[in-house]
Write a protein that holds these residues in place. Structure first.
Motif, PDB file in Angstrom:
ATOM      1  N   ALA A 104      -4.538  -3.576 -10.483  1.00 51.44           N
ATOM      2  CA  ALA A 104      -3.777  -2.980  -9.774  1.00 51.44           C
ATOM      3  C   ALA A 104      -5.048  -2.665  -8.409  1.00 51.44           C
ATOM      4  O   ALA A 104      -6.100  -2.911  -8.689  1.00 51.44           O
ATOM      5  N   HIS A 105      -4.457  -3.518  -6.686  1.00 49.79           N
ATOM      6  CA  HIS A 105      -5.655  -2.927  -6.137  1.00 49.79           C
ATOM      7  C   HIS A 105      -5.236  -1.416  -6.182  1.00 49.79           C
ATOM      8  O   HIS A 105      -4.490  -0.986  -5.903  1.00 49.79           O
ATOM      9  N   HIS A 106      -6.741  -1.025  -5.498  1.00 49.32           N
ATOM     10  CA  HIS A 106      -6.865   0.221  -4.867  1.00 49.32           C
ATOM     11  C   HIS A 106      -5.845   0.347  -3.859  1.00 49.32           C
ATOM     12  O   HIS A 106      -6.033  -0.480  -2.477  1.00 49.32           O
ATOM     13  N   VAL A 110      -5.624  -1.707  -0.177  1.00 53.21           N
ATOM     14  CA  VAL A 110      -4.175  -2.121  -0.142  1.00 53.21           C
ATOM     15  C   VAL A 110      -4.002  -1.765   1.648  1.00 53.21           C
ATOM     16  O   VAL A 110      -3.656  -2.815   2.376  1.00 53.21           O
ATOM     17  N   GLU A 337      -1.933   2.658 -10.879  1.00 54.89           N
ATOM     18  CA  GLU A 337      -1.424   1.916 -10.432  1.00 54.89           C
ATOM     19  C   GLU A 337      -0.218   1.162 -10.384  1.00 54.89           C
ATOM     20  O   GLU A 337       1.019   0.829  -9.834  1.00 54.89           O
ATOM     21  N   GLN A 338       0.449   2.768  -9.359  1.00 57.60           N
ATOM     22  CA  GLN A 338       1.603   2.497  -8.804  1.00 57.60           C
ATOM     23  C   GLN A 338       1.113   1.348  -7.112  1.00 57.60           C
ATOM     24  O   GLN A 338       2.894   1.972  -6.976  1.00 57.60           O
ATOM     25  N   THR A 340       0.304  -2.718  -5.251  1.00 56.56           N
ATOM     26  CA  THR A 340       0.845  -3.326  -5.603  1.00 56.56           C
ATOM     27  C   THR A 340      -0.554  -4.126  -4.318  1.00 56.56           C
ATOM     28  O   THR A 340      -0.200  -3.272  -3.914  1.00 56.56           O
ATOM     29  N   GLY A 341      -0.162  -5.298  -4.824  1.00 60.71           N
ATOM     30  CA  GLY A 341      -1.809  -6.024  -4.286  1.00 60.71           C
ATOM     31  C   GLY A 341      -1.088  -6.056  -2.963  1.00 60.71           C
ATOM     32  O   GLY A 341      -1.683  -7.504  -2.242  1.00 60.71           O
TER      33      GLY A 341
END
Ligand code: DAH
Length: 342
Positions: A104-106, A110, A337-338, A340-341
């Motif tokens: 996932a994007h950091h 984001v 992981e929480q 999203t991109g």
């Protein structure tokens, strides 16, 4: 003699039927038939008892028998190794597949993208600069000469090879670099990593990320600054977010202000996050100081401009209600992981 031939026949039958289930059985076969005290050897020992006229054909029989045992040994050995290899390479199609982890994007990436997207809709373009800066771009050109007390607020790391070099304390240094190029008007947004010599805690770290904005043209006013930031806040936090400006001080802007938004947690009623004030600070801003324009060879009688700077982690913490700054750099996948991109 006849008895011996019968015995050989019986052994030949046994050899033909031999099918070892493991190496141990195979080794047993070798010792029994081909070993120094084995069956083949002992039959050859009988040769001396065979009458001269029968020696040739008995010798032939023994050679065939020996060959039979040797060939069986080799083929059985090959078969055993074959099964071993087969089983170690065998593919079990019923096994569940290896899980394929999607990254996932950091959260900093984001939020940085959300911020730069909003400003690019207003015509701002991204500009970047080096993380190792010289004193001029990080401090002096920004109206912070050596010994200016404002430098104390941004204690940084110095590079021992050259005391003129520092790890930049803010992305305001990129303003200077772009202004020095002398191409006007300027409308830039500068995201990047910055460094401060701070004791690490839930609210401070030795590095974090900022986005700096700069707009310079003829007749740029504080009203333009306010409208630009109003637009940003509505896009970033929603239509109903309240905004206020408080007078402040930065050496590189005059007048200077800090901007607060109504607390996203309590909606302005007062809670622990906003320390019961109903407001949280999100950025510093102001009209670019004439000294800064002149330091960068821009005519301050003709041109004016505004600038602002915000911490990306701070915006992310407000948006996602993250309480500890250290989480951004701990690389704990459960945290990362929480986001999203999107
Ligand atoms: N550079 C300031 C800081 O790191 C933030 C800032 C304040 C940037 C006002 C600006 C500005 O461009 O006008 O604390």
């Amino acid at each position: 003699m006849e008895g011996t031939l019968k015995q050989i026949q019986a052994y030949a039958k046994e050899i033909n039927a031999f099918l070892p289930k493991d190496e141990q059985e195979l080794e047993g076969f070798r010792i029994r038939f081909l070993g120094t005290k084995g069956v083949v050897k002992s039959f050859f020992g009988e040769m001396k008892n065979v009458p001269a006229e029968g020696k040739k054909s008995f010798g032939q029989t023994l050679n065939d028998f020996k060959k039979l045992a040797e060939e069986k040994y080799e083929s059985a050995k090959a078969a055993l190794n074959g099964t071993k290899e087969e089983s170690s390479h065998a593919i079990d199609l019923t096994l569940p597949a290896e899980p394929h982890r999607l990254g996932a994007h950091h959260p900093v990436s984001v939020v940085r993208k959300q911020i730069t997207d909003i400003f690019s809709h207003l015509g701002f373009v991204i500009a970047e600069g080096p993380e190792i800066e010289d004193d001029w771009h990080n401090f002096t050109a920004l109206n912070m000469p050596p010994d200016h007390p404002a430098r104390d607020m941004q204690d940084t790391f110095y590079i021992s090879r050259n005391p003129e070099w520092v790890l930049r304390t803010h992305t305001s240094s990129v303003q200077v670099r772009v202004m020095e190029q002398g191409k006007l008007p300027i409308r830039i947004i500068c995201p990047g990593r910055v460094f401060r010599n701070e004791t690490i805690s839930a609210r401070a770290h030795c590095f974090f990320h900022q986005v700096e904005g700069l707009y310079i043209d003829e007749d740029v006013s504080f009203a333009d600054l306010k409208q630009t930031l109003y637009f940003f806040v509505k896009e970033m936090f929603g239509e109903n977010t309240g905004i206020r400006f408080r007078p402040s001080f930065f050496p590189f802007t005059e007048p200077s202000a800090e901007m607060d938004i109504s607390c996203l947690i309590c909606g302005g009623k007062g809670c622990a996050v906003c320390k019961h004030t109903g407001w949280v600070e999100i950025l510093g801003c102001g009209m670019v100081h004439p000294n800064v324009l002149e330091n960068c060879r821009i005519d301050s009688k003709k041109y004016t401009g505004f600038a602002f700077g915000m911490g990306i982690e701070r915006i992310a913490m407000l948006k996602y209600q993250i309480k500890d700054l250290r989480l951004f750099s701990e690389n704990d996948i459960r945290f990362l992981e929480q986001f999203t991109g999107a």
